[in-house]
Design a protein around this motif. Structure first.
Motif, PDB file in Angstrom:
ATOM      1  N   VAL A  72     -17.248  -9.855   4.663  1.00 48.07           N
ATOM      2  CA  VAL A  72     -16.102 -10.454   3.980  1.00 48.07           C
ATOM      3  C   VAL A  72     -15.000 -10.654   5.011  1.00 48.07           C
ATOM      4  CG1 VAL A  72     -16.626  -9.554   1.700  1.00 48.07           C
ATOM      5  CG2 VAL A  72     -15.220  -8.215   3.229  1.00 48.07           C
ATOM      6  N   PHE A  73     -14.162 -11.637   4.740  1.00 44.46           N
ATOM      7  CA  PHE A  73     -13.099 -12.045   5.642  1.00 44.46           C
ATOM      8  C   PHE A  73     -11.791 -11.899   4.883  1.00 44.46           C
ATOM      9  CE2 PHE A  73     -10.659 -15.605   7.585  1.00 44.46           C
ATOM     10  CZ  PHE A  73     -10.738 -15.226   8.914  1.00 44.46           C
ATOM     11  N   ARG A  74     -10.894 -11.053   5.373  1.00 45.33           N
ATOM     12  CA  ARG A  74      -9.646 -10.771   4.657  1.00 45.33           C
ATOM     13  C   ARG A  74      -8.428 -10.996   5.549  1.00 45.33           C
ATOM     14  NH1 ARG A  74     -12.197 -11.232   0.653  1.00 45.33           N
ATOM     15  NH2 ARG A  74     -12.952  -9.578  -0.669  1.00 45.33           N
ATOM     16  N   LYS A  75      -7.393 -11.585   4.947  1.00 45.10           N
ATOM     17  CA  LYS A  75      -6.111 -11.750   5.631  1.00 45.10           C
ATOM     18  C   LYS A  75      -5.352 -10.448   5.492  1.00 45.10           C
ATOM     19  CE  LYS A  75      -2.498 -13.951   7.328  1.00 45.10           C
ATOM     20  NZ  LYS A  75      -1.965 -13.044   8.294  1.00 45.10           N
ATOM     21  N   MET A  76      -4.853  -9.933   6.596  1.00 43.95           N
ATOM     22  CA  MET A  76      -4.063  -8.703   6.605  1.00 43.95           C
ATOM     23  C   MET A  76      -2.626  -9.065   6.986  1.00 43.95           C
ATOM     24  SD  MET A  76      -6.598  -6.790   5.859  1.00 43.95           S
ATOM     25  CE  MET A  76      -6.220  -5.098   6.075  1.00 43.95           C
TER      26      MET A  76
END
Length: 86
Positions: A72-76
């Motif tokens: 999964v690819f998440r913006k932090m």
């Protein structure tokens, strides 16, 4: 990378591309990094271009090697995180 050498011949420019043996090319460090991630491990990137490159590489890696993994690819707050969840 393939070295491209310009050559001028009678006012015309020709490009010579050097051929390389594909089996001599080593795996990139990005592929090795993605391959060595365990479930729950993640990669944090502050650079958006690098993060998107790793994201695309993870999809390509799964599709070409037919592995039962999921990322999964998440913006932090200060970047992006790619997490192996399966």
């Amino acid at each position: 990378m393939l070295p491209i050498l310009p050559r001028d011949t009678l006012g015309q420019t020709h490009m010579i591309i050097e051929r390389l043996e594909l089996n001599q090319l080593a795996l990139t460090s990005n592929i090795l990094t993605i391959e060595n991630l365990d479930v729950g491990d993640s990669i944090f990137c502050e650079d958006m271009k690098k993060a998107h490159s790793l994201r695309a590489l993870s999809y390509y890696f799964l599709r070409t090697r037919k592995l039962p993994r999921k990322f999964v690819f998440r913006k932090m707050d200060h970047g992006w995180r790619i997490i192996r969840v399966k």
